[in-house]
Design a protein around this motif. Structure first.
Motif, PDB file in Angstrom:
ATOM      1  N   LEU A  89     -13.452   8.679  -2.480  1.00 30.75           N
ATOM      2  CA  LEU A  89     -14.690   8.731  -1.740  1.00 30.75           C
ATOM      3  C   LEU A  89     -15.643   7.704  -1.706  1.00 30.75           C
ATOM      4  O   LEU A  89     -15.767   7.122  -2.722  1.00 30.75           O
ATOM      5  CB  LEU A  89     -15.325   9.985  -2.083  1.00 30.75           C
ATOM      6  CG  LEU A  89     -14.503  11.525  -2.165  1.00 30.75           C
ATOM      7  CD1 LEU A  89     -15.529  12.598  -2.518  1.00 30.75           C
ATOM      8  CD2 LEU A  89     -14.144  11.657  -0.613  1.00 30.75           C
ATOM      9  N   ASP A  90     -16.016   7.293  -0.304  1.00 30.42           N
ATOM     10  CA  ASP A  90     -17.116   6.314  -0.456  1.00 30.42           C
ATOM     11  C   ASP A  90     -18.282   6.572  -1.277  1.00 30.42           C
ATOM     12  O   ASP A  90     -19.087   5.754  -1.648  1.00 30.42           O
ATOM     13  CB  ASP A  90     -17.399   6.110   1.266  1.00 30.42           C
ATOM     14  CG  ASP A  90     -16.246   5.413   1.967  1.00 30.42           C
ATOM     15  OD1 ASP A  90     -15.183   4.964   1.253  1.00 30.42           O
ATOM     16  OD2 ASP A  90     -16.039   5.794   3.063  1.00 30.42           O
ATOM     17  N   THR A  91     -18.996   7.743  -1.380  1.00 31.24           N
ATOM     18  CA  THR A  91     -20.080   8.188  -2.036  1.00 31.24           C
ATOM     19  C   THR A  91     -19.614   9.375  -2.835  1.00 31.24           C
ATOM     20  O   THR A  91     -18.988  10.142  -2.411  1.00 31.24           O
ATOM     21  CB  THR A  91     -21.083   8.443  -0.966  1.00 31.24           C
ATOM     22  OG1 THR A  91     -21.552   7.188  -0.105  1.00 31.24           O
ATOM     23  CG2 THR A  91     -22.491   8.661  -1.669  1.00 31.24           C
ATOM     24  N   VAL A  92     -20.174   9.406  -4.139  1.00 33.91           N
ATOM     25  CA  VAL A  92     -19.840  10.438  -5.094  1.00 33.91           C
ATOM     26  C   VAL A  92     -20.697  11.233  -4.754  1.00 33.91           C
ATOM     27  O   VAL A  92     -22.184  11.322  -5.027  1.00 33.91           O
ATOM     28  CB  VAL A  92     -20.179  10.057  -6.553  1.00 33.91           C
ATOM     29  CG1 VAL A  92     -19.594  10.973  -7.455  1.00 33.91           C
ATOM     30  CG2 VAL A  92     -18.873   8.849  -6.905  1.00 33.91           C
ATOM     31  N   PRO A  93     -20.624  12.655  -4.493  1.00 36.51           N
ATOM     32  CA  PRO A  93     -21.645  13.761  -3.881  1.00 36.51           C
ATOM     33  C   PRO A  93     -22.252  14.269  -5.245  1.00 36.51           C
ATOM     34  O   PRO A  93     -21.471  14.088  -6.407  1.00 36.51           O
ATOM     35  CB  PRO A  93     -20.853  14.770  -3.327  1.00 36.51           C
ATOM     36  CG  PRO A  93     -19.501  14.304  -3.029  1.00 36.51           C
ATOM     37  CD  PRO A  93     -19.257  12.967  -3.788  1.00 36.51           C
TER      38      PRO A  93
END
Length: 349
Positions: A89-93
């Motif tokens: 994932l590009d950003t870690v939620p």
């Protein structure tokens, strides 16, 4: 969490730039395509999305739940980071843990999706089962499900406020029904994402057993549990088939026993093994221009296979009628074409 430590596996495979299309259930893609085709649904969703503040939803989670991080639920935080790395994932939620005895997990938000786990779930599951659950929710993020899931929640809330307006209520019911059908299929997709993160079919199975009512695995016989799904599929009375349709109509999730059987079947498939071996579609290669027709084709194939292999009498009727109509249509068009072919016209396409 029932385990004391989270072990970082050196053998767990990562999937750089994996596309959700690599593991998406074909009925999920088709349901989304069908959702876009339902008259008025897109307009309703666009209108409703502007009535709520996502910033308010994030503030509510910030004020009422515990945000997972290095110093708060550090073991969950490790699972959060590892699952995001596995699916690239590009950003870690962000993950929030909220006080609620009901075992549940959900992903909400459009601009910045975040995950909510309940204390009932965190307290009940072992570490690897929680990895599966978090991976499942990460799958919602990667597939973009959080957008429609958030709108579904908002529509359900809105439905209660305008139910007295007949036209508005009917439009909302149609949109909600379409969203629920899609989301049931999306859950099957994200179970696959969870399995790709955990890479442990037994951890996924323990989660489904718990959701179905298993509190002590020593009291559960797994073959008997999976046999329940087979019996559910093989009902031989059309009245039972109608009951099944009525029961699932208002649900956002498939039944736990059915989900378990579906995922275990995929875990034994060549498709799953190929992904583990690095043979999968990459996000960089996705071609949105042909997505709609490809998705519909995939969905049609999936539903046809489900109808043709199911022993459910209603499914058999659907399949037999579909085959009969298809055959009759082919004969009619064949005769029509032979009878009306003009000079010089080709009969091939």
């Amino acid at each position: 969490m029932t385990d004391n430590e989270v072990s970082r596996s050196t053998t767990r495979v990562r999937f750089p730039r994996i596309s959700p299309r690599a593991y998406e259930h074909p009925a999920d893609r088709g349901a989304m395509a069908g959702l876009r085709a339902v008259p008025g649904v897109s307009e309703v969703l666009k209108a409703v999305s502007g009535l709520f503040s996502e910033r308010g939803e994030r503030l509510l989670a910030l004020a009422s739940a515990i945000r997972v991080g290095d110093k708060q639920y550090p073991k969950l935080n490790q699972l959060r980071i590892e699952c995001a790395e596995t699916l690239d994932l590009d950003t870690v939620p962000n993950i929030y843990v909220e006080r609620n005895p009901v075992a549940n997990a959900m992903t909400v938000g459009i601009d910045e999706p975040f995950i909510v786990l309940t204390t009932g779930l965190v307290e009940a599951l072992d570490t690897e089962s929680l990895r599966f659950v978090i991976g499942h929710e990460m799958g919602h993020v990667l597939s973009g499900h959080a957008v429609l899931r958030t709108l579904l929640l908002r529509l359900l809330h809105l439905q209660m406020t305008i139910a007295f307006i007949p036209a508005g209520a009917l439009a909302l019911r149609a949109a909600i029904a379409a969203l629920r059908e899609w989301f049931r299929k999306a859950e099957l997709t994200c179970d696959r994402a969870g399995l790709l993160c955990a890479q442990d079919p037994q951890a996924a199975l323990r989660t489904h057993v718990y959701l179905a009512g298993g509190t002590d695995l020593t009291q559960i016989d797994i073959p008997s549990f999976l046999q329940q799904a087979k019996e559910y599929d093989e009902v031989d009375d059309i009245r039972d088939s109608i009951h099944k349709l009525r029961a699932v109509e208002g649900m956002s999730h498939p039944f736990a026993v059915v989900r378990a059987a579906q995922l275990q079947k995929w875990a034994a498939s060549e498709e799953y093994r190929a992904i583990l071996a690095g043979e999968y579609a990459r996000r960089d290669d996705d071609s949105p221009s042909s997505a709609f027709t490809d998705d519909l084709r995939s969905a049609a194939k999936s539903y046809k296979e489900s109808f043709s292999t199911s022993n459910d009498p209603l499914f058999k009727v659907f399949n037999d009628v579909g085959d009969a109509l298809s055959g009759a249509a082919g004969k009619v068009f064949s005769k029509f074409g032979n009878g009306t072919k003009t000079e010089g016209e080709s009969t091939t396409s």
